[in-house]
Scaffold this motif. Structure first.
Motif, PDB file in Angstrom:
ATOM      1  N   ARG B 251      43.089  65.470 -46.023  1.00  0.00           N
ATOM      2  CA  ARG B 251      41.781  65.250 -46.613  1.00  0.00           C
ATOM      3  C   ARG B 251      41.232  63.910 -46.152  1.00  0.00           C
ATOM      4  O   ARG B 251      41.940  63.108 -45.549  1.00  0.00           O
ATOM      5  N   VAL B 252      39.963  63.742 -46.466  1.00  0.00           N
ATOM      6  CA  VAL B 252      39.277  62.493 -46.113  1.00  0.00           C
ATOM      7  C   VAL B 252      38.632  61.970 -47.387  1.00  0.00           C
ATOM      8  O   VAL B 252      38.025  62.742 -48.136  1.00  0.00           O
ATOM      9  N   VAL B 253      38.813  60.707 -47.663  1.00  0.00           N
ATOM     10  CA  VAL B 253      38.145  60.103 -48.813  1.00  0.00           C
ATOM     11  C   VAL B 253      37.425  58.846 -48.337  1.00  0.00           C
ATOM     12  O   VAL B 253      37.649  58.373 -47.224  1.00  0.00           O
ATOM     13  N   SER B 254      36.572  58.330 -49.192  1.00  0.00           N
ATOM     14  CA  SER B 254      35.768  57.210 -48.737  1.00  0.00           C
ATOM     15  C   SER B 254      36.551  55.908 -48.850  1.00  0.00           C
ATOM     16  O   SER B 254      37.486  55.785 -49.629  1.00  0.00           O
ATOM     17  N   ARG B 255      36.148  54.969 -48.009  1.00  0.00           N
ATOM     18  CA  ARG B 255      36.738  53.632 -48.038  1.00  0.00           C
ATOM     19  C   ARG B 255      35.569  52.690 -48.271  1.00  0.00           C
ATOM     20  O   ARG B 255      34.533  52.817 -47.633  1.00  0.00           O
ATOM     21  N   THR B 256      35.749  51.782 -49.200  1.00  0.00           N
ATOM     22  CA  THR B 256      34.618  50.947 -49.606  1.00  0.00           C
ATOM     23  C   THR B 256      34.167  50.023 -48.479  1.00  0.00           C
ATOM     24  O   THR B 256      34.985  49.348 -47.853  1.00  0.00           O
ATOM     25  N   ASN B 257      32.885  50.048 -48.195  1.00  0.00           N
ATOM     26  CA  ASN B 257      32.283  49.073 -47.301  1.00  0.00           C
ATOM     27  C   ASN B 257      30.876  48.826 -47.828  1.00  0.00           C
ATOM     28  O   ASN B 257      29.982  49.631 -47.640  1.00  0.00           O
ATOM     29  N   GLU B 258      30.714  47.734 -48.524  1.00  0.00           N
ATOM     30  CA  GLU B 258      29.443  47.482 -49.207  1.00  0.00           C
ATOM     31  C   GLU B 258      28.276  47.436 -48.234  1.00  0.00           C
ATOM     32  O   GLU B 258      27.150  47.725 -48.602  1.00  0.00           O
ATOM     33  N   LYS B 259      28.542  47.077 -46.963  1.00  0.00           N
ATOM     34  CA  LYS B 259      27.449  46.954 -46.013  1.00  0.00           C
ATOM     35  C   LYS B 259      26.938  48.313 -45.564  1.00  0.00           C
ATOM     36  O   LYS B 259      25.790  48.428 -45.154  1.00  0.00           O
ATOM     37  N   LEU B 260      27.795  49.307 -45.600  1.00  0.00           N
ATOM     38  CA  LEU B 260      27.376  50.604 -45.065  1.00  0.00           C
ATOM     39  C   LEU B 260      27.332  51.687 -46.141  1.00  0.00           C
ATOM     40  O   LEU B 260      26.289  52.051 -46.642  1.00  0.00           O
ATOM     41  N   ASN B 261      28.518  52.158 -46.505  1.00  0.00           N
ATOM     42  CA  ASN B 261      28.531  53.340 -47.368  1.00  0.00           C
ATOM     43  C   ASN B 261      28.848  53.004 -48.822  1.00  0.00           C
ATOM     44  O   ASN B 261      29.007  53.908 -49.630  1.00  0.00           O
ATOM     45  N   GLU B 262      28.914  51.742 -49.178  1.00  0.00           N
ATOM     46  CA  GLU B 262      29.330  51.321 -50.528  1.00  0.00           C
ATOM     47  C   GLU B 262      30.656  52.016 -50.855  1.00  0.00           C
ATOM     48  O   GLU B 262      31.583  51.887 -50.085  1.00  0.00           O
ATOM     49  N   THR B 263      30.690  52.792 -51.938  1.00  0.00           N
ATOM     50  CA  THR B 263      31.947  53.517 -52.202  1.00  0.00           C
ATOM     51  C   THR B 263      31.753  55.003 -51.976  1.00  0.00           C
ATOM     52  O   THR B 263      32.613  55.796 -52.326  1.00  0.00           O
ATOM     53  N   TRP B 264      30.613  55.382 -51.418  1.00  0.00           N
ATOM     54  CA  TRP B 264      30.311  56.820 -51.342  1.00  0.00           C
ATOM     55  C   TRP B 264      30.647  57.404 -49.982  1.00  0.00           C
ATOM     56  O   TRP B 264      30.931  56.682 -49.033  1.00  0.00           O
ATOM     57  N   LEU B 265      30.537  58.692 -49.906  1.00  0.00           N
ATOM     58  CA  LEU B 265      30.744  59.395 -48.653  1.00  0.00           C
ATOM     59  C   LEU B 265      29.981  60.708 -48.739  1.00  0.00           C
ATOM     60  O   LEU B 265      29.953  61.342 -49.798  1.00  0.00           O
ATOM     61  N   SER B 266      29.354  61.082 -47.663  1.00  0.00           N
ATOM     62  CA  SER B 266      28.631  62.357 -47.700  1.00  0.00           C
ATOM     63  C   SER B 266      29.615  63.516 -47.594  1.00  0.00           C
ATOM     64  O   SER B 266      30.713  63.360 -47.070  1.00  0.00           O
ATOM     65  N   ASP B 267      29.191  64.673 -48.082  1.00  0.00           N
ATOM     66  CA  ASP B 267      30.076  65.842 -48.040  1.00  0.00           C
ATOM     67  C   ASP B 267      30.428  66.226 -46.610  1.00  0.00           C
ATOM     68  O   ASP B 267      31.522  66.699 -46.341  1.00  0.00           O
ATOM     69  N   ARG B 268      29.466  65.993 -45.703  1.00  0.00           N
ATOM     70  CA  ARG B 268      29.742  66.336 -44.308  1.00  0.00           C
ATOM     71  C   ARG B 268      30.915  65.513 -43.780  1.00  0.00           C
ATOM     72  O   ARG B 268      31.816  66.037 -43.127  1.00  0.00           O
ATOM     73  N   ASP B 269      30.925  64.238 -44.085  1.00  0.00           N
ATOM     74  CA  ASP B 269      32.028  63.387 -43.631  1.00  0.00           C
ATOM     75  C   ASP B 269      33.303  63.660 -44.404  1.00  0.00           C
ATOM     76  O   ASP B 269      34.407  63.534 -43.893  1.00  0.00           O
ATOM     77  N   ARG B 270      33.142  64.048 -45.657  1.00  0.00           N
ATOM     78  CA  ARG B 270      34.306  64.242 -46.513  1.00  0.00           C
ATOM     79  C   ARG B 270      35.037  65.550 -46.209  1.00  0.00           C
ATOM     80  O   ARG B 270      36.258  65.611 -46.251  1.00  0.00           O
ATOM     81  N   PHE B 271      34.266  66.586 -45.885  1.00  0.00           N
ATOM     82  CA  PHE B 271      34.902  67.902 -45.759  1.00  0.00           C
ATOM     83  C   PHE B 271      34.943  68.425 -44.336  1.00  0.00           C
ATOM     84  O   PHE B 271      35.426  69.524 -44.113  1.00  0.00           O
ATOM     85  N   SER B 272      34.452  67.632 -43.376  1.00  0.00           N
ATOM     86  CA  SER B 272      34.472  68.146 -42.008  1.00  0.00           C
ATOM     87  C   SER B 272      35.906  68.368 -41.526  1.00  0.00           C
ATOM     88  O   SER B 272      36.152  69.199 -40.673  1.00  0.00           O
ATOM     89  N   TYR B 273      36.856  67.674 -42.143  1.00  0.00           N
ATOM     90  CA  TYR B 273      38.252  67.836 -41.705  1.00  0.00           C
ATOM     91  C   TYR B 273      38.734  69.274 -41.846  1.00  0.00           C
ATOM     92  O   TYR B 273      39.677  69.685 -41.187  1.00  0.00           O
ATOM     93  N   THR B 274      38.084  70.051 -42.708  1.00  0.00           N
ATOM     94  CA  THR B 274      38.543  71.432 -42.903  1.00  0.00           C
ATOM     95  C   THR B 274      38.366  72.265 -41.644  1.00  0.00           C
ATOM     96  O   THR B 274      38.940  73.345 -41.541  1.00  0.00           O
ATOM     97  N   GLY B 275      37.575  71.749 -40.681  1.00  0.00           N
ATOM     98  CA  GLY B 275      37.424  72.498 -39.439  1.00  0.00           C
ATOM     99  C   GLY B 275      38.483  72.153 -38.402  1.00  0.00           C
ATOM    100  O   GLY B 275      38.565  72.780 -37.357  1.00  0.00           O
ATOM    101  N   LEU B 276      39.318  71.157 -38.706  1.00  0.00           N
ATOM    102  CA  LEU B 276      40.261  70.641 -37.708  1.00  0.00           C
ATOM    103  C   LEU B 276      41.206  71.705 -37.176  1.00  0.00           C
ATOM    104  O   LEU B 276      41.529  71.725 -35.999  1.00  0.00           O
TER     105      LEU B 276
END
Lengths: 341, 805, 162
Positions: B251-276
């Motif tokens: 799985r993929v989870v978000s990593r905090t970076n206040e400059k970019l994604n804060e603590t969030w992550l889009s579903d596309r980035d979070r679940f794209s791994y399912t296509g691996l």
């Protein structure tokens, strides 16, 4: 001519009469050893082959007979094969002068004790040759240790025997036994107790048995001098070792415990009751007692370290036996007690 | 700053901050206050009461998350009263919480589990029956187990505050309260996956990850998300190799970076791994021999590729070879790709597969943007958004803009479709693609249309266009608002980039920006467009930044001119290209097509000759340059990419080695990166840039129909297209329909459900038959037909189309 | 000091320690052997004996194991391999549950870790394998063992509780 042949055949028959029972005794001594040590360790020992395991020695023998005899490729073939025989031959030859009862002796020679000393010393050659010809470091270590040990203890053993010779005034074994006649208190063990002690310890060391079995030392050098032997070669070493055990026990009985003489001799009522008993029974009974002692010691004591063995032999047993030989000489000179009257 | 005490330690905090904020800022050494409902990025609910602390002279314990600190306050977080209060709260929370940690996916990473170790009782005095709640089906991404819910309402607050879509709410009261969508439906938000991370218990868990592994088995490796231009920071969770399974990304989870994604992550980035580990994944190199595919080893495949390519070059010259690389490749891969092809003498190299108009390329700066403006988006007060379905293209940038609008910022949009952004828009210009250019020109006219000097120094066709415009009220409003604002921001999206008059849009927006003192930001829909420019995977620039006198073909020309051989890297041109029809014919007629790709597809098996498997961005190493110019490096997360696949840069390096090119001796990706960095130090200041030769204005008749062919969020790249849970959502959206406005429908005399044929405006174009769906959001003279869909290949995502009924 | 020195010397001279040793072996010689004749007789084993592993079921035939992987985590010998997934009815179940009997050291940590009492160690110690690969106890095998020993397990537990 014919008479000469008959004499020869008679001698062979006599030899067989000694050797065959001896072989049987050796076989069953191994069983007894395993059973007794087992019991001393709260185990049962062999009990699967035959009733109580009585067929175990036969099974072992059969197994050893069937096993391949392995010749190590870098061994000296001739000496490797000869050395078991060199060990066994003296072990058997010593029985020639052993009197089993009054007159029941193969060769009643006057220099019996000297002959024994000579024969027992020869056995060590076989061990040395076996270890050397195997061309294996463990075997070589084992034989070196065995040789050093046998030579060291031969001295104290010799002194012990010298004490007996002083006391009995004879080198003929039958004569020595007869000098102890007249009851338990006439046995040499009483005046010569320290020498008996020295003799017995030396005897165990001479036969390379526990606790003086550094020559085998399973935990250090695998099996010592006979590590490369298999099958019958190994069996012969085994046979010789146990034959030697029986022999030194016999000698202890002859020299210190009145040989075939009844322990009840001279005791008012008991003496008469047991008067019918043939001397050989008493002899075998006493030998059994010493063999038991052998096993008991093995079950009880851990192995000596090599240097401890050497210290015991040279620093304690030799001085002790020397001292007591002098004491015995004084006893004889001053006719002390009933033994030297 | 206010001075006060926590647990006897004197600390300071900003006035107005709450106790929990102050305690967190002071660090765990000072104190850690337990919490469930509090989250630093969300509003305060104070509903869980777990953070009760004792305040000196207070009558009762106070919630630390909702109490502001005052000067001289003495707070005790570990006092008897505080601990007692926290323990009692915990036992209330556990009354209805099921004891099913062993089957709960949250087990091992559960906040309730952790805190119950410290504050829970070993026995309960609650003997009545526990409450249980029916599970909700909220889509293919999020598994629910609502009985476990402790009603912290983090998910509810997230949906309304960050995702901008009130999809979840709390129904009922007291014992009967439950979190629900009310009408059961899949969650529509493209940020919905974040509620998995937010949920402090196991009520909301990841559905694709359901029961697959436990938290303690996973190894986390830092990575960079590769599906949009933000470069969100992620943690990739990997399960070690076992007897039954090779090493896998779980799985993929978000990593905090206040400059970019804060603590969030889009579903596309979070679940794209399912296509691996999709069946399409290339496991081993493949070669086509006498029309039949066979798997082979690297040695053979590389030898075959080398021979074929060298044959083509020997017979037709290096001019007959074209190289296309995906803008989702790493900087290092782009650099090596162009270095390798240039060393062979190949001039045609490009990564701009979705661009239609390349006229402006010479004047485009090598560095796209250096303004670190992602974080400042929230402070911006006026936005002009040109040609972007920004919610789908850049979900997290949208959430930043949403936050800005919550603070009163104004957003103006020029789009061919009135896309729903889940945020308040001030002005919308919903016009056809050509109308977009006109609207922008109209705004320019309002701003400086009377200033002849300014118009005279502009390129002629553009000045002409500005003169022609008659601005309407909306355009007036937009222009006035931009003019009044201190620092407006002009955002050009993927639709602008794919626009056939991109050069017009670009010049206009830049002119406007200079006029009003605004910044411009290009929101590309790929992860590394900026990096690909820096690494000059371009036909008109060398790596040292110097322009090439006679540039090679660009991505469009390469496909239109039908070369003898193509080298593709990380691409599926039939889906990814703006010209899927052209791509198909060009690639099929080519003698030799060498493809480095993580996935294969049907078309690829038809046109390719050698398939070399490469790692996806989740398994790769290298770096991405995001849209604000931040270069983020990442290391390989797994020990080995899937099966026989290799990192792309290694494949390219070895290809160069096989072809006997000197200088390709990189041992590690770091060597490559540092060489690249050295080259980037050169810039193009000293160079003379020739003026752009703009194409003439189009003739637009009443019958001209334009297409809006945006790439839907989950059709954007090859990995996402194979992520099954995301594809379920795509199917639900029912995209493969021809959407058009009511006016156009009347004009064409079609109704909902009618079948019509659509084709690009080219005599040989193959028509596609589709159902009509009347949609009021579509601009006049425009049809909406997304790109990247299977079996729909129409050239030009924003070009003129022909419709025959 | 001098007294203990003298004592030690006398002990040494009279070989008292040797005789003490002999008396121990002598005494044991006269007691009964504790040997148990193994194939005919069994050593008595505790009801808590940790022998062959088994997976249990509920009375209705449903497997107990819920695939939580706690046993896998607890196993110090890394003998347990589990893959879990969603079963058709939506419940959490294992797809693979392998125990390598060669790695297992019968420590019983798995049994201790199991929240549903699924993995247990039976009191059976007489088991063997005859072919390569049989050392891997699969889920089916473990469940079959569980079915076979369910009664014995219950008996052992009763004995243990008594």
């Amino acid at each position: 001519m014919l008479e000469a042949w008959l004499t020869l055949i008679w001698i062979v028959i006599k030899i067989l009469l000694i050797i065959l029972p001896l072989m049987g005794a050796v076989a069953y001594l191994t069983l007894a050893e395993r059973k007794i040590i087992g019991r001393m360790q709260a185990r049962m020992g062999p009990n699967r082959a035959g009733l109580f395991g009585v067929l175990q020695p036969l099974a072992d023998g059969l197994k050893l007979l069937c096993k391949e005899i392995i010749l190590p490729s870098s061994a000296n073939r001739f000496l490797f094969i000869v050395s078991p025989i060199l060990v066994l031959a003296p072990a058997l030859a010593v029985w020639a002068v052993i009197p089993f009862s009054e007159g029941l002796v193969l060769a009643n020679i006057n220099a019996g004790v000297l002959y024994l000393l000579a024969m027992t010393s020869l056995g060590v050659y076989g061990i040395l040759i076996a270890g050397w010809s195997s061309n294996s470091k463990y075997a070589f270590y084992g034989s070196m240790r065995a040789a050093a040990q046998v030579i060291s203890y031969e001295i104290s053993m010799g002194f012990a025997l010298a004490g007996v010779l002083l006391a009995s005034g004879s080198m003929n074994l039958s004569q020595i036994v007869l000098r102890q006649a007249g009851g338990v208190w006439h046995w040499f063990v009483i005046p010569l107790f320290p020498l008996f002690f020295v003799y017995w310890v030396s005897a165990i060391a001479e036969t390379n048995r526990a606790p003086f079995d550094v020559a085998e030392g399973e935990s250090e050098i695998v099996a010592g001098f006979h590590v490369e032997y298999s099958g019958m070669g190994f069996a012969i070493f085994f046979l010789a070792e146990y034959a030697n055990m029986i022999f030194v026990s016999t000698l202890a009985v002859l020299l210190f415990f009145g040989g075939w003489l009844s322990p009840f001799e001279g005791i008012p009522i008991l003496g008469k009751w047991f008067a019918w008993m043939p001397g050989i029974i008493w002899l075998l009974a006493k030998i059994s007692l010493f063999l038991f002692l052998y096993l008991w010691l093995r079950a009880t004591f851990p192995r000596y370290r090599y240097d401890q063995i050497m210290r015991l032999g040279w620093k304690i047993l030799i001085p002790l036996s020397l001292l007591w030989v002098i004491v015995v000489a004084l006893f004889v000179y001053y006719h002390v007690g009933i033994w030297f009257a | 700053m206010i001075k006060f005490e926590i647990d006897g330690k004197k600390i300071q905090a900003k006035s107005g901050s709450t106790i929990i904020e102050a305690a967190d800022a002071a660090g765990v050494d000072v104190s850690h206050i337990p919490r469930f409902c509090y989250h630093s990025k969300l509003s305060i609910a104070a509903s869980c009461r777990m953070c009760l602390v004792e305040v000196e002279n207070g009558r009762k314990p106070l919630p630390a998350c909702a109490t502001t600190v005052t000067a001289g306050m003495k707070i005790y977080t570990k006092s008897h009263q505080a601990m007692q209060a926290q323990k009692e709260v915990m036992s209330f929370l556990l009354i209805n919480h099921p004891l099913d940690c062993p089957i709960c996916d949250q087990g091992g990473e559960c906040e309730l589990q952790d805190l119950s170790m410290g504050y829970g009782r070993t026995s309960t005095s609650f003997i009545e029956g526990k409450r249980s709640i029916k599970d909700k089906d909220i889509g293919p991404l999020i598994a629910t187990e609502m009985t476990r819910c402790i009603h912290c309402t983090r998910c509810v607050r997230f949906c309304s505050e960050i995702a901008g879509l009130r999809e979840l709410g709390i129904l009922g009261r007291g014992e009967h309260s439950e979190i629900s969508t009310y009408v059961e439906h899949s969650m529509q938000s493209e940020l919905a996956g974040n509620i998995i991370d937010l949920c402090p218990v196991g009520a909301l868990t990841s559905k694709p990850f359901r029961f697959k592994a436990r938290a303690w088995e996973l190894r986390a490796r830092a990575g960079i998300a590769g599906h949009d231009c933000l470069g969100s920071n992620i943690n990739i969770h990997i399960k070690r190799e076992s007897d039954s399974q090779p090493e896998r990304i779980m799985r993929v989870v978000s990593r905090t970076n206040e400059k970019l994604n804060e603590t969030w992550l889009s579903d596309r980035d979070r679940f794209s791994y399912t296509g691996l580990y999709h069946a399409d994944r290339l496991a081993r190199p493949m070669i086509k021999q006498i029309g039949k595919w066979q798997e082979t080893d690297w040695e053979t495949a590389l030898t075959v590729a080398t021979q074929k390519l060298q044959n083509v070059i020997a017979q037709n010259g290096a001019q007959a070879v074209g190289g296309l690389i995906s803008p989702n490749s790493t900087v290092e891969e782009c650099y090596l790709f162009q270095a390798w092809l240039r060393s062979l003498g190949v001039p045609h190299i490009d990564h701009r597969i979705r661009q239609s108009d390349f006229d402006h390329q010479i004047q485009s700066p090598l560095v796209w943007s250096t303004c670190k403006c992602v974080q400042s988006l929230e402070e911006t007060t006026s936005f002009l958004l040109i040609g972007s379905f920004i919610r789908e293209e850049q979900p997290l940038i949208t959430s930043r803009i949403r936050k800005a609008t919550q603070g009163g910022a104004r957003v103006h949009v020029i789009n061919p479709v009135d896309f729903d952004f889940h945020l308040t828009l001030t002005n919308r210009c919903i016009v056809s693609p050509w109308g977009m250019v006109c609207s922008l020109a109209a705004i320019a006219q309002v701003l400086f249309g009377n200033d002849k000097k300014k118009l005279n120094i502009m390129p002629k066709p553009i000045a002409e266009l500005i003169r022609q415009q008659k601005p309407n009220t909306v355009e007036h409003d937009i222009a006035r608002d931009l003019q009044q604002d201190k620092a407006p921001l002009i955002l050009l999206g993927a639709l602008a980039q794919a626009h056939p008059y991109f050069s017009y849009l670009r010049v206009l927006s830049e002119t406007i920006a200079i006029e009003i003192g605004a910044k411009t930001l290009h929101l590309t829909d790929s992860a590394n467009e900026a990096g690909a420019w820096l690494a000059t995977a371009l036909p008109h620039r060398r790596i040292d930044g110097v322009s090439i006198k006679e540039p090679g073909y660009n991505a469009k020309a390469m496909l239109a001119k039908t070369l003898k051989s193509y080298c593709l890297f990380g691409l599926e041109p039939t889906y990814d290209s703006a010209y899927p029809e052209l791509a198909r014919t060009a690639l099929q007629q080519a003698e030799c097509v060498i493809v480095c790709s993580a996935f294969k597809n049907k078309a690829m098996l038809e046109y390719a000759d050698v398939l070399l498997p490469i790692a996806t961005h989740l398994e790769n190493e290298g770096s991405f340059v995001n849209i604000e110019g931040t270069r983020q490096s990442f290391q390989r997360s797994v020990n080995k990419p899937f099966a026989e696949a290799r990192c792309g840069w290694k494949v390219l390096r070895v290809l160069a080695n096989f072809m006997g090119r000197p200088g390709f001796d990189y041992q590690t990706v770091l060597e490559l990166s540092s060489e690249l960095s050295r080259n980037l130090e050169n810039d193009l200041q000293s160079e003379h840039i020739p003026p752009v030769d703009f194409k003439p204005l189009p003739t637009v008749s009443d019958n001209t129909v334009w297409r809006c062919g945006y790439w839907p969020i989950y059709r954007n790249d090859s990995l996402v297209r194979r992520a099954e849970p995301l594809q379920v959502l795509t199917v639900e959206q029912d995209l493969a329909k021809l959407r058009l406005g009511a006016a156009l429908a009347t004009h064409l005399k079609v109704n909902n459900g009618d079948r019509v044929s659509v084709s690009s405006d080219h005599p040989d174009a193959k028509p596609v038959t589709l159902q009509v769906l009347i949609d009021q959001r579509i601009a006049d003279a425009t049809v909406c037909l997304p790109s990247g869909l299977p079996d729909i290949a129409i050239n030009g995502p924003l070009s003129v189309v022909r419709i025959t009924t | 000091m001098s007294l203990s020195f003298a004592k030690r010397q006398i002990n040494s001279l009279l070989l008292l320690e040797l005789f003490r040793g002999l008396s121990i072996t002598g005494r044991v010689f006269l007691t009964r052997a504790i040997t148990i004749r193994y194939p005919e007789e069994d050593t008595p084993i505790s009801p808590r004996f940790r022998g062959m592993l088994a997976l249990r079921r509920y009375a209705n035939g449903e497997e107990r194991c819920i695939g939580c992987r706690l046993c896998e985590a607890a196993c110090p010998a890394l003998a347990i391999t589990i893959e879990a997934d969603v079963r058709s009815d939506g419940s959490r179940r294992t797809t693979i549950y392998d125990i390598d009997a060669f790695k297992c050291m019968h420590c019983g940590f798995c049994e201790e870790a199991c929240p549903v009492d699924a993995i247990v160690l039976t009191s059976e110690m007489h088991y063997h394998m005859e072919a390569r690969g049989e050392n891997i106890f699969t889920k089916d095998k473990l469940l079959a063992i569980g079915d076979l020993y369910e009664e014995k397990i219950a008996q052992d537990r009763e004995k243990d509780n008594a």
